[in-house]
Scaffold this active site. Structure first.
Site, PDB file in Angstrom:
ATOM      1  N   GLU A 246     -21.715  37.462 -35.738  1.00 32.09           N
ATOM      2  CA  GLU A 246     -22.054  37.495 -37.164  1.00 32.09           C
ATOM      3  C   GLU A 246     -23.348  38.272 -37.379  1.00 32.09           C
ATOM      4  O   GLU A 246     -24.421  37.863 -36.924  1.00 32.09           O
ATOM      5  CB  GLU A 246     -22.217  36.086 -37.728  1.00 32.09           C
ATOM      6  CG  GLU A 246     -22.566  36.106 -39.215  1.00 32.09           C
ATOM      7  CD  GLU A 246     -22.747  34.727 -39.810  1.00 32.09           C
ATOM      8  OE1 GLU A 246     -23.276  34.640 -40.935  1.00 32.09           O
ATOM      9  OE2 GLU A 246     -22.370  33.748 -39.144  1.00 32.09           O
ATOM     10  N   LYS A 378     -16.021  15.358 -31.168  1.00 32.29           N
ATOM     11  CA  LYS A 378     -15.428  16.592 -31.697  1.00 32.29           C
ATOM     12  C   LYS A 378     -14.695  16.382 -33.017  1.00 32.29           C
ATOM     13  O   LYS A 378     -13.701  17.064 -33.301  1.00 32.29           O
ATOM     14  CB  LYS A 378     -14.504  17.232 -30.652  1.00 32.29           C
ATOM     15  CG  LYS A 378     -15.224  17.576 -29.363  1.00 32.29           C
ATOM     16  CD  LYS A 378     -14.297  18.042 -28.274  1.00 32.29           C
ATOM     17  CE  LYS A 378     -15.079  18.281 -26.985  1.00 32.29           C
ATOM     18  NZ  LYS A 378     -14.223  18.627 -25.842  1.00 32.29           N
ATOM     19  N   ASP A 454     -20.369  22.864 -24.806  1.00 25.86           N
ATOM     20  CA  ASP A 454     -18.995  22.778 -25.299  1.00 25.86           C
ATOM     21  C   ASP A 454     -18.978  23.206 -26.770  1.00 25.86           C
ATOM     22  O   ASP A 454     -19.513  22.495 -27.626  1.00 25.86           O
ATOM     23  CB  ASP A 454     -18.486  21.341 -25.176  1.00 25.86           C
ATOM     24  CG  ASP A 454     -17.002  21.226 -25.468  1.00 25.86           C
ATOM     25  OD1 ASP A 454     -16.459  22.118 -26.145  1.00 25.86           O
ATOM     26  OD2 ASP A 454     -16.378  20.244 -25.041  1.00 25.86           O
ATOM     27  N   HIS A 552     -26.585  41.358 -46.075  1.00 25.89           N
ATOM     28  CA  HIS A 552     -25.307  41.379 -45.374  1.00 25.89           C
ATOM     29  C   HIS A 552     -24.619  42.727 -45.513  1.00 25.89           C
ATOM     30  O   HIS A 552     -23.934  43.185 -44.598  1.00 25.89           O
ATOM     31  CB  HIS A 552     -24.398  40.262 -45.887  1.00 25.89           C
ATOM     32  CG  HIS A 552     -24.585  38.965 -45.153  1.00 25.89           C
ATOM     33  ND1 HIS A 552     -23.779  38.580 -44.126  1.00 25.89           N
ATOM     34  CD2 HIS A 552     -25.507  37.991 -45.292  1.00 25.89           C
ATOM     35  CE1 HIS A 552     -24.181  37.399 -43.659  1.00 25.89           C
ATOM     36  NE2 HIS A 552     -25.233  37.023 -44.355  1.00 25.89           N
TER      37      HIS A 552
END
Length: 567
Positions: A246, A378, A454, A552
Site C-alpha cells: 500500500e 482470529k 501470524d 494517495h
C-alpha cells in the site's frame, strides 16, 4: 529416513560399474531369534501378564488375611518374569521399538515410480530419448552435478500429474525440498496450463519451512519492506520494518515517527501478558456443568491446576481461568504466560493436560473441542477487547504545538475534533468492535508480515482505541493508543525464516531473551503499539488537513501502462 528411488533402465544401466553402496552395519538385535519388534511385544505381554497375576494374588491374600511374603512357585515365576521384562523394557524398549518401526516403514514405503509390470523375457526395446528437462526442475548448477536424475524427475512429474504419486510426499521421498518444489510446480504448470512466470522459485530456502510454515510450496511471493523511523520509544530509537504493497503507508507512519521524535518520544507500557485457549466441554446436566465451573474457579484448586498445566513447558505459567456456561456446555478460558513465543501451541498443550486431569473427578465430562471460540483466536470478539489476549499495551505521547503545525500541517483543535467525530462517534454508529481507530490494522499487518507473525491474528491484534485531547492550556496534543490483544512472539513459526529474523534483529528482539524470558516479545508488542501511534497521528492529520486524496494520488498510483508490459 533413508530414501530409496528406483531409477529408469537407462539410468540404472549407466550406474553400473560405480562403487557399490556399503551394506548396513550389523546391529546387536540381529542376533535375536525373532525380529526386535516381536521381541518387544513378547516382553510387553510378559510384563502385563505377570503384573496382573501378582496383583490378583496379593489382593486375594489381603482379603483372606494371608501373609504377603509367603509365596508359591507360580508367584516366584511371575515375580522373575516381571523383573526380567521390566529390565528389558527399560533398557531396550524405546530405542529398539522406534528403530523397528522406522525400519519397517522404510521397507514398506519404497518409492512408487517404476513400472509395475513383470520383467519380460524378451530383450527390452531401445529406450526413447528422455524429454528435454524443464528449467524449473533443477537449477543449472544442480543439473551439472546430477545429470543422471533428469529422466527420473520427468517420470516423477508425469506420475504427479497422473495422480499416481501424491504431491505432498515429494519432500519426504526425495529428501530435497528445492527439487520437490520444482517438480510440484512443473506438475501444476502441466495440469493448469499456467506458467507462473512472475512467481520466483530459486533464491529461497525451502528446507526452512518444512514442517513448520508452509506445505506444498511452489515458490514464494516477493513483498517490499520499508522502514519507518526512527521511532523514539521509552528512551530508545527503533527503525520499524513494514512489509506492505500500500503506497503512502510507510511514508505516513514515518512522518508520525518524526513528529514523536521531535516532541521527545513516546512511552509504552505492557499492562497484561497472557495467551488464552478455551476448550468446550459438555456434561449431562447444566447442574453438573455448574459444579465443574465452581471447581475450576475455586481458589483452593488453583495450585493443583497450575501444577498440572505447567507440565507442558518450562515457559508456560498458568495465570487463571474464566468460565462461561451455555446450557450444559461449559467454556473454560485458560490464560498463561508463554515466554517469548506467541504461545498458542504451548497453552493448548497445557489445557490438554488439565482436561485429562479433570476426567478423574468428572468422568461424565465430554470434550467437544480443544477450542470453543471463547479464546477467541482470529475472530473479532468482545472477550478479547475487554479481557485482553496476548499483550495488552498502552502507548502515549505529547506532541508539541509547533510540531503539530510544522510537521503534521494541522492544529490541535482540529485533530481532537476529528478523532471524536471519526474514531469515537463514527465507530459507535458503525457498531464497531475494537475498531475505535483510524487504521491500526494497516500498521499491525505490515509489521506482522515483516517480522514473521501470524497475519491472521491481525484481527484481534488491531483492536485499538485512539484518544486525543488538548493539554498544557490547549497548546499541545496528548495522543494515546490502547491495544488489549497484541499477539506476537520472537521465536517459533515464521520468526525463524531468514528475512523475518533479519527484521526482528533490526529491532533488537530476535530469538528468546535468555536473561528475562518473554522480554523480547513484550518489547516487540510495545514497538507495534508505538508504530500504530505514529500511523494514527499522521493519517488523522492528513484527513483533518484534507491531504489524504492528494497524497494517495501522488504516492499510491502507478504511471506504468501494464497493457504495454511484456509478459
Amino acid at each position: 529416513m533413508e530414501i530409496r528411488r528406483r531409477l529408469p533402465p537407462s539410468v540404472a544401466s549407466a550406474s553400473k560399474g560405480r562403487k557399490p553402496v556399503p551394506e548396513a552395519p550389523v546391529q546387536a538385535s540381529d542376533a535375536l531369534p525373532v525380529p526386535i519388534r516381536y521381541t518387544n511385544l513378547l516382553f510387553s505381554a510378559l510384563f502385563a501378564a505377570s503384573l496382573v497375576f501378582l496383583m490378583r494374588r496379593w489382593r486375594e491374600k489381603v482379603r483372606i488375611s494371608s501373609p504377603l511374603h509367603v509365596v508359591g512357585l507360580a508367584e516366584i515365576v511371575a515375580i522373575v518374569g516381571l523383573v526380567a521384562s521390566l529390565i528389558y523394557l527399560l533398557s531396550f524398549f524405546g530405542i529398539a521399538f522406534v528403530q523397528s518401526i522406522v525400519s519397517s516403514n522404510d521397507e514398506e514405503d519404497d518409492f512408487l515410480l517404476t513400472d509395475s509390470a513383470e520383467p519380460s523375457a524378451t530383450p527390452a526395446p531401445t529406450p526413447s530419448p528422455a524429454p528435454a528437462p524443464c528449467s524449473l526442475l533443477c537449477s543449472a548448477s544442480a543439473l551439472e552435478k546430477i545429470p543422471d536424475l533428469i529422466a527420473d524427475d520427468e517420470e516423477i512429474v508425469s506420475s504427479v500429474v497422473a495422480g499416481k504419486v501424491p504431491s505432498y510426499v515429494l519432500e519426504s521421498k526425495l529428501g530435497d525440498c528445492r527439487r520437490a518444489a520444482g517438480i510440484r510446480r512443473e506438475a501444476l504448470r502441466r495440469t493448469t496450463g499456467r506458467g507462473l512466470e512472475g512467481l520466483p522459485l530459486d533464491g529461497f530456502d525451502y528446507a526452512s519451512i518444512l514442517g513448520q510454515c508452509c506445505e506444498l510450496p511452489i515458490g514464494y511471493v516477493q513483498l517490499p519492506v520499508g522502514i519507518a523511523g526512527p521511532l523514539l520509544l521509552n528512551g530508545r530509537q527503533y527503525h520499524v520494518p513494514m512489509a506492505t504493497t500500500e503506497g503512502c503507508l510507510v511514508a505516513s507512519t514515518n512522518r508520525g515517527c518524526k513528529a514523536i521524535l521531535e516532541s521527545g518520544g513516546a512511552t509504552a507500557i505492557v499492562l497484561r501478558d497472557g495467551m488464552t485457549r478455551a476448550p468446550a466441554v459438555r456434561l449431562p446436566l447444566a447442574k453438573r456443568a455448574a459444579e465443574l465451573k465452581a471447581f475450576l474457579e475455586n481458589p483452593n484448586n488453583f495450585e493443583m491446576i497450575s501444577l498440572v498445566f505447567n507440565k507442558s513447558s518450562r515457559f508456560a505459567k498458568f495465570q487463571g481461568i474464566k468460565c462461561a456456561l451455555a446450557g450444559r456446555n461449559l467454556y473454560m478460558r485458560f490464560s498463561c504466560s508463554t515466554g517469548d513465543a506467541m504461545g498458542m501451541n504451548m497453552v493448548s498443550k497445557g489445557v490438554q493436560n488439565v482436561l485429562d486431569y479433570l476426567l478423574t473427578d468428572f468422568p461424565d465430562m465430554e470434550v467437544i473441542g480443544i477450542s470453543g471460540n471463547y479464546c477467541s483466536d482470529k475472530k473479532p470478539a468482545a472477550v478479547n477487547w475487554i479481557e485482553g489476549r496476548g499483550k495488552s499495551v498502552v502507548c502515549e505521547a505529547i506532541i508539541k504545538e509547533e510540531v503539530v503545525k510544522k510537521t503534521l500541517k494541522i492544529n490541535v483543535p482540529a485533530l481532537v475534533e476529528l478523532n471524536v467525530i471519526k474514531n469515537l462517534a463514527g465507530s459507535a454508529v458503525a457498531g464497531s468492535l475494537g475498531g475505535f481507530n483510524a487504521h491500526a490494522s494497516n500498521i499491525v499487518s505490515a509489521v506482522f508480515i515483516a517480522t514473521g507473525q501470524d497475519p491472521a491474528q491481525n484481527i484481534e491484534s488491531s483492536h485499538c482505541i485512539t484518544m486525543m485531547e488538548a493539554v498544557n492550556d490547549g497548546k499541545d496534543l496528548h495522543v494515546s493508543v490502547t491495544m488489549p490483544s497484541i499477539e506476537v512472539g520472537t521465536v517459533g513459526g515464521g520468526t525463524q525464516l531468514a528475512s523475518q529474523a533479519a527484521c526482528l534483529d533490526l529491532l533488537g528482539v530476535k530469538g528468546a531473551n535468555l536473561d528475562t524470558p518473554g522480554a523480547n516479545a513484550r518489547l516487540l508488542a510495545t514497538i507495534v503499539a508505538g508504530a500504530v501511534l505514529a500511523g494514527e497521528l499522521s493519517l488523522l492529520s492528513a484527513l483533518a488537513a484534507g491531504q489524504l486524496v492528494k497524497s494517495h494520488m501522488k504516492y499510491n498510483r502507478s504511471n506504468k501502462d501494464f497493457n504495454k508490459v511484456a509478459p
